[in-house]
Write an enzyme that holds these catalytic residues in place. Structure first.
Site, mmCIF file in Angstrom:
data_model
loop_
_atom_site.group_PDB
_atom_site.id
_atom_site.type_symbol
_atom_site.label_atom_id
_atom_site.label_comp_id
_atom_site.label_asym_id
_atom_site.label_seq_id
_atom_site.Cartn_x
_atom_site.Cartn_y
_atom_site.Cartn_z
ATOM 1 N N SER A 347 0.810 -1.216 0.000
ATOM 2 C CA SER A 347 0.000 0.000 0.000
ATOM 3 C C SER A 347 0.843 1.265 0.000
ATOM 4 O O SER A 347 1.922 1.311 0.600
ATOM 5 C CB SER A 347 -0.910 0.017 1.238
ATOM 6 O OG SER A 347 -1.822 -1.067 1.214
ATOM 7 N N HIS A 433 -7.405 0.000 6.052
ATOM 8 C CA HIS A 433 -6.973 -1.387 6.268
ATOM 9 C C HIS A 433 -6.976 -1.767 7.747
ATOM 10 O O HIS A 433 -7.421 -2.867 8.107
ATOM 11 C CB HIS A 433 -5.590 -1.601 5.663
ATOM 12 C CG HIS A 433 -5.594 -1.598 4.165
ATOM 13 N ND1 HIS A 433 -6.254 -2.551 3.415
ATOM 14 C CD2 HIS A 433 -5.035 -0.745 3.264
ATOM 15 C CE1 HIS A 433 -6.094 -2.293 2.129
ATOM 16 N NE2 HIS A 433 -5.365 -1.201 2.011
#
Length: 494
Positions: A347, A433
């Site tokens: 990410s 997340h």
């Protein structure tokens, strides 16, 4: 009125009555059709007072700075009210809503704002009824009539605006119309708080209409329709798709792409995720996007890397289905590839560099004397925000043993693992997340060496690990203000 005319007369009325509203209409025609709408000459006078909608509806003449005349406001209000008429069928309501939507499609931004104000202010809950129902409920609490009083209160809280929007959704393209309307509305909320109730109503309805129970998970592959692949290219928000060869690589046999679809937005992904099936935790995006890389056997892969998640519909902001998408994709992948044991992301850290730039001075003050001395030797001067930030301008050239590299990794660990806002992670991607139950697993130096990666996070990327047995535990930690992370990341703290 439009509701009393046949279809042909309806379209004639709209064409004649709104031709002067359309983009490209001759300026000289504005004054002829409606003198009050003639464009004003440039002036240095103070901005004119904006009349309340109620006052405009009761007026006879418009003003030059107002988009719609009082007469047009009243006409459009009548058409909106006709849509909510309880005596007509849903089919007829949808037809009337479609006619208004056709006018809206030709309207200018200022005219659309007037339409939003009508939807907001003239379709609000009945204040007197709501006050009465609330007082009745408060008196009934603890009595046998409490349940019935609650029902009456709930009914009083339902606004006519909700019925209006539901009937717009009744015609085939109505859902698309409402999603696009909210996308256009959102940027205007800060400057015009009068529109907030309309936005709240839309978000509430969308949360129901786009519940994950109504969404279909579909795989997007190279065999998907070209129009769908083109949307993938257009909506990709994390790593830009550069060419057809690039998108083909992302849809190859050792890759997967899944999206959520709604039956009323045909072939329009609401959100999609791109996955690489690999043999270990990925630390750099470059190999994953390498079009020349050899295709591996996905059935031998042990790790699924989620490297891009993109929302596609601005109008659905606030409607959360990303967490459900990841869960569904994990289940689908585990069923297809039994050898997969690790599910993680690679990410971006979009807020890191702006945060460092803002707080570098204060962060340097937190360092002990030994670390400041190490930095001073490298910089040739006492470390200050200016010279440290200048030295970090070329992070990819820093040696693995460089104190500047250790400094940046430590600041990144602090940013992701300790910086909270209202009890939630400061970084937007981390918030997503970690809120889904993942943990911070590893920081990756030079994970994204692209210009975008350097601008966002000095090239750093992070792996969030989805340990399926510990998702609830991680959520619990986050709820107590503790960000779950691996020991390796904890050791990076300065």
């Amino acid at each position: 009125m439009m509701t009393t005319l046949n279809a042909q007369a309806t379209m004639t009325w709209w064409t004649r009555g709104t031709a002067w509203l359309r983009p490209g209409a001759a300026p000289q025609g504005l004054a002829a059709v409606h003198p009050a709408m003639a464009a004003p000459a440039p002036s240095k006078e103070p901005a004119p007072r904006m009349r309340p909608l109620r006052e405009r509806l009761e007026a006879t003449l418009g003003r030059t700075h107002e988009a719609l005349s009082p007469r047009m406001l009243r006409r459009i209000l009548a058409e909106l009210q006709a849509i909510t008429d309880s005596r007509i069928s849903e089919v007829e309501a949808g037809r009337r809503a479609h006619a208004v939507a056709q006018w809206y499609a030709q309207a200018t931004p200022q005219e659309r704002r007037d339409c939003w104000l009508l939807m907001t202010e003239k379709f609000a809950p009945d204040a007197a009824r709501l006050r009465s129902a609330r007082e009745h409920y408060e008196r009934a609490v603890g009595s046998p009539g409490e349940g019935q009083a609650e029902i009456q209160l709930r009914r009083a809280m339902v606004s006519p605006r909700s019925r209006l929007l539901q009937r717009f959704a009744a015609y085939p393209q109505g859902m698309r119309f409402l999603v696009d309307l909210r996308a256009e509305l959102l940027p205007q909320l800060k400057g015009d708080p009068r529109l907030l109730p309309l936005d709240a109503e839309l978000e509430h309805l969308f949360s129901t209409w786009f519940d994950v129970g109504f969404l279909e998970l579909r795989r997007i592959s190279w065999d998907s329709p070209a129009s769908l692949i083109e949307k993938l290219i257009r909506y990709e928000a994390v790593h830009d798709i550069r060419s057809w060869a690039d998108v083909k690589n992302r849809l190859d046999s050792d890759r997967r792409c899944y999206g959520f679809f709604h039956p009323r937005l045909e072939d329009e992904p609401l959100i999609f995720v791109e996955v690489a099936l690999v043999h270990e935790l990925a630390g750099c995006i470059t190999p994953l996007l390498d079009e020349a890389a050899a295709v591996s056997d996905p059935h031998k892969a042990s790790t699924a890397i989620f490297y891009s998640i993109s929302n596609t519909q601005t109008g659905l902001r606030g409607v959360s289905f990303g967490d459900s998408l990841i869960k569904r994709v994990v289940e689908t992948l585990a069923g297809e590839f039994p050898r997969l044991k690790t599910f993680a992301t690679l990410s971006p850290i979009p807020g890191l560099r702006p945060w460092v730039n803002r707080h570098a001075g204060a962060l340097l003050q937190q360092l002990d004397a030994k670390k400041r001395a190490e930095l001073a030797r490298v910089l040739g001067a006492e470390p200050q925000a200016a010279n440290v930030l200048a030295a970090l301008e070329q992070p990819l050239g820093l040696d693995a043993r460089s104190p500047l590299r250790a400094l940046l990794l430590g600041w990144c660990a602090q940013y992701l693992g300790r910086e909270l806002q209202d009890g939630r992670p400061l970084d937007a991607v981390a918030r997503f997340h970690l809120g889904n139950g993942a943990r911070i697993e590893r920081l990756n130096w030079a994970g994204d060496p692209s210009s975008k990666g350097l601008k966002q996070s000095f090239g750093l990327m992070v792996n969030y690990l989805y340990d399926l047995k510990r998702l609830d535990r991680h959520r619990g930690l986050l709820g107590r203000g503790q960000i779950p992370m691996s020991k390796a990341v904890e050791e990076l703290y300065l």
